[in-house]
Structure formats: C-alpha cells, structure tokens
Design a protein around this motif. Structure first.
Motif: not given
Length: 235
Positions: A93-98
């Motif tokens: 989630e942190e990597k993809l921003g979602r």
C-alpha cells in the motif's frame, strides 16, 4: 471491491530445502500459486513477500506485480503468519499509494488448490458480509471426540474432547476439519487489528483432502508431485 493477493514465502526451509522454488510439475513451487491467482481474474495486485532474493526473482519471472523484501525478524522459524501478511499489505500500500479492501493470502506450499477454490472462497466471504475472515480446511481424518488423544499430566491417554454420551461410531461425532493452510481471506481493518486467524466470526471454506496437502516435508512433496502428475493439471 479492491482485492490484493499476498503470497508469503520464506527462504529458509528446514523440512524441504529451498522448497518454494523447487521444481514441481515443470515449474517452481511458488509459480503455481502466482499463476492460480492471475488466472482467477480476481486481483488488482499480486504481491510476493520473501527474505530470499532467489524467490523474489522467480516470483517476478512468473508475473508477481509487487515484490516485498521481508525483514529478518519476520523470517524466522518462530514468526507467526499474521505479522508477515500485515507487513506485506502495508508495504504494498505504501509503494502503490492506495489501500485494498480485501486481502487473500495463498500459501505457496499448497499448490493443489484449484482456481475455482480461490473464486468460490472469495464469493463465500463476500456473500457473508458479517464474517470477520475466512480460512480453508479439509475434513479431518481424526476426530478429537473419537480417536484423537492427548496424554495428561499423569501420562495417561485421553480423548482430546468429550461429549456427554459415549461415542462408538465416528459417524456420530460433530464434523471436524483440519486447517490446510491454503487460503486465508480478510477485510483490511480486521487483518491489521488481529493477532489470531480465529475470530468470533471465522468462515470455513471446505476443500477435499486431495487438494489440501501442505508441503512441510519430503514425503509431502512426493505426495503432491504424485497427485499433480496424476491430475495432469499442474504440468
């Protein structure tokens, strides 16, 4: 509903050396779960978590969308399953921003599941909106009410669980199941706030024994190889 599939595979296996990338029916073991997830058509993202560069390289080769480097403290023999899945989810989630609403974890060491098992378990969970989570299992060969025993503090064998009446036939005991470590499903909030796979409202998706072998030893690997070859669907 946004869905992520997590596949968590540790590098250090004592029962079967390098089992997660050992060849099974023509491809590395972990590849079967990745391809099943992809072929189900259910997931926005398929993420693989590992402490092994070799496993992550194989995962990328077979189509994993996001690779998660697992820290050492989450890759020991004593590490529980939930913290690993939680770490994988939050890292992605942190990597993809979602964020993802539904998390489905497929165990790499249980390759005999069918795509329909993934689809039907997700359907069962999404139809039961009050459920906390879902686990998969198979009918147990031994019943704690009939022929599964414990040894008490005095050294004597006793049935693990007792009913008010004496049971003389296995058919008369409550249905019991073995967890088969194949499929786990969570809503995001429940996963991140849980410390156990057993919740107040945990659903069970039942799979047959022949699709429920979790590879933890060399004999398990031999059984799975035999069944995969016999079924002809993993070659």
């Amino acid at each position: 509903m946004s869905r992520i599939c997590t596949i968590c595979a540790r590098g250090g296996s004592k029962g079967v050396k390098n089992k997660n990338i050992r060849m099974l029916a023509g491809k590395p073991l972990i590849a079967h779960s990745i391809q099943q997830a992809k072929q189900s058509g259910l997931f926005d993202v398929i993420a693989v978590s590992s402490d092994s560069k070799d496993i992550l390289a194989v995962a990328e080769q077979y189509g994993a969308d996001v690779l998660v480097n697992r820290p050492y403290e989450l890759a020991t023999d004593q590490t529980a399953k939930l913290p690993v899945i939680q770490h994988c989810l939050t890292t992605v989630e942190e990597k993809l921003g979602r964020q993802f609403e539904l998390i489905v974890d497929l165990d790499a060491t249980s390759p005999l599941r069918l795509i329909e098992d993934i689809v039907q378990s997700v359907q069962l969970y999404e139809e039961n909106i009050d459920a906390d989570n879902l686990i998969s299992g198979a009918p147990s060969r031994r019943s704690p009410y009939f022929n599964l025993v414990e040894v008490n503090s005095e050294g004597y064998a006793r049935l693990s669980k007792r009913l008010d009446k004496i049971i003389v036939r296995r058919q008369d005991v409550p249905n019991c199941y073995d967890m088969n470590a194949s499929i786990y499903i969570w809503k995001r909030a429940k996963l991140l706030n849980s410390k156990s796979v057993f919740q107040a409202k945990t659903l069970l998706y039942v799979m047959p024994e022949e699709r429920s072998i979790d590879i933890d030893s060399e004999i398990d690997f031999e059984f799975v190889s035999f069944l995969a070859k016999k079924r002809g669907e993993l070659s």
